[in-house]
Structure formats: structure tokens, C-alpha cells
Enzyme design. Sequence first.
Site, PDB file in Angstrom:
ATOM      1  NE  ARG A   8      10.393   3.273  -5.316  1.00 21.37           N
ATOM      2  CZ  ARG A   8      11.224   2.400  -5.909  1.00 21.37           C
ATOM      3  NH1 ARG A   8      12.529   2.037  -5.488  1.00 21.37           N
ATOM      4  NH2 ARG A   8      10.760   1.874  -7.080  1.00 21.37           N
ATOM      5  CD  GLU A  34       5.305   5.880  -5.552  1.00 17.79           C
ATOM      6  OE1 GLU A  34       5.069   4.875  -5.573  1.00 17.79           O
ATOM      7  OE2 GLU A  34       6.568   6.184  -5.007  1.00 17.79           O
ATOM      8  CG  HIS A  49       9.580  -0.327  -3.954  1.00 13.50           C
ATOM      9  ND1 HIS A  49      10.578  -1.141  -4.675  1.00 13.50           N
ATOM     10  CD2 HIS A  49       8.820   0.383  -4.924  1.00 13.50           C
ATOM     11  CE1 HIS A  49      10.025  -1.380  -5.920  1.00 13.50           C
ATOM     12  NE2 HIS A  49       9.105  -0.446  -6.028  1.00 13.50           N
ATOM     13  CE  LYS A 111       6.097  -2.788  -4.239  1.00 12.71           C
ATOM     14  NZ  LYS A 111       6.480  -2.721  -5.530  1.00 12.71           N
TER      15      LYS A 111
END
Length: 244
Positions: A8, A34, A49, A111
Amino acid sequence: MTLIFAHRGSAGTHPENTMSAFKEAARVGADGIETDVQLSKDGEVVIIHDEKLDRTTNASGYVKNRTLMELKTLNASSNYKGKWGKEKIPTLEELLIWLNNNQLFCNIELKNTLFPYPGLEEKVIRLIRAYQMEERIILSSFNHYSLVHCHRLAPEMETAPLYRDGLYMPWIYAKAIGGSAIHPNIRVAPDVIIRASLSMGVPVRPYTINKEAEMKRLYKLGCSGIITDFPEAAVRIREGLKSK
């Protein structure tokens, strides 16, 4: 050489999944970043996220219930108590534009386990192709149906299943779904699995590697990559091993 992917961005030191976290990862010498993508209410690919806004922004509710314009008004560094000022939720397109100015690899996690986000795969792949980033992108997800869909849409792009429970011969499973690497939770990636996967030509990039002893173990094993919240420390430790 074991590649270092900043989880992240430099999530251990900067507000996760923000441009400041990605820029810090580049500054400290990470090999890649990432990140995570979802869709806004109006179908834009945004980087965040959690499905909920509560933890990382000054708002609550689900990402999918806000338009891009609404999401852009939020502060994505609110849990840093003003240390980094206001950070906006980036779009995938903004990130790809920035990546065009460097050589970083990018692992994009879809996600889409809680909400399926119809069309997410198509939109992500369309953007990657538009910016000619196919060679530097890895697509990963805990939703392996989504990865199969990605592989069918874009067989030229690398896909890697994420998993947190033990898989028997995961390198065979990865290949069976069109994947070319595995991204296991470190708890289910003992040395024997990493070595076996590497010997079969399937790269291993475990997450989330934040302890020095674990980094050293994986570097010495010749693990393909690590995903870490602390890229600066990971780079320093890797350099230290080289000089010995």
C-alpha cells in the site's frame, strides 16, 4: 535478487494507498508497490484497501456508495492526525500516470471478495493497456474467479492468487487458474514450499513481511519478492546482506 514491493506504498510510515506513500516507496529504492482497487458509485477505479471508509478516511460507509467526486473530498490521511496534511484517495489512472515516470513494478490487488464489482477487471485492464504498462503490472486477488477472468481477458498480463490458508502444491494450483506466481500469507509459506515453488519456476511473493529476521530468511532463500509495510528498512537489510 529478492524484489521489494511496498505494501500500500510505504504503509508503515505514510498514509496507506496515497500518493505520498507511493512516492516514499520510490524514494527509498523499493522495486515496486502493492496497491488495492475498488469501484466508486459511478464506476471509477479508485485506490483504497477497505470496503469501508471508516479506518483510513474522515468519513464512514462504503466506498461503493460514493461517487468519485465525493470520494475526492475526503481526507485519506486522517488516521495520521495531520502529520502529512490532507491526502486524497487516488484513482488507478493517477497512479499509472505517475508510474510512467519511473520504473517501478506494480501489484494491483482487486478488492472484489466482499462485493463483486461487475466490470472491475475490464476497467483495470483497459487502463493498464491504455498506459502500456502490461509488462510492469501483476494482478492479484483473493477472488480467484476474478483472476481467471483477468487471465482470459489479458493472457499477456501476470496474475497471482493471494491466499491465507495452506494450499497443497500451490504452484500447480496457480498454473491451473492461469496464474504465474503465488502471493501467500507468510504463515503458510514455509521454506519447503518457497523452495519447491521456485524450483518449478513459479515466483513467490509472501505478505506482509515486516520483521528483520523474516526479511533476512527470505532474502537468503532467494525468494522472488516480499511485500512489506517498511520498504526503507527492507532495502537497507537487503543491501546489508549484499555487502557481507
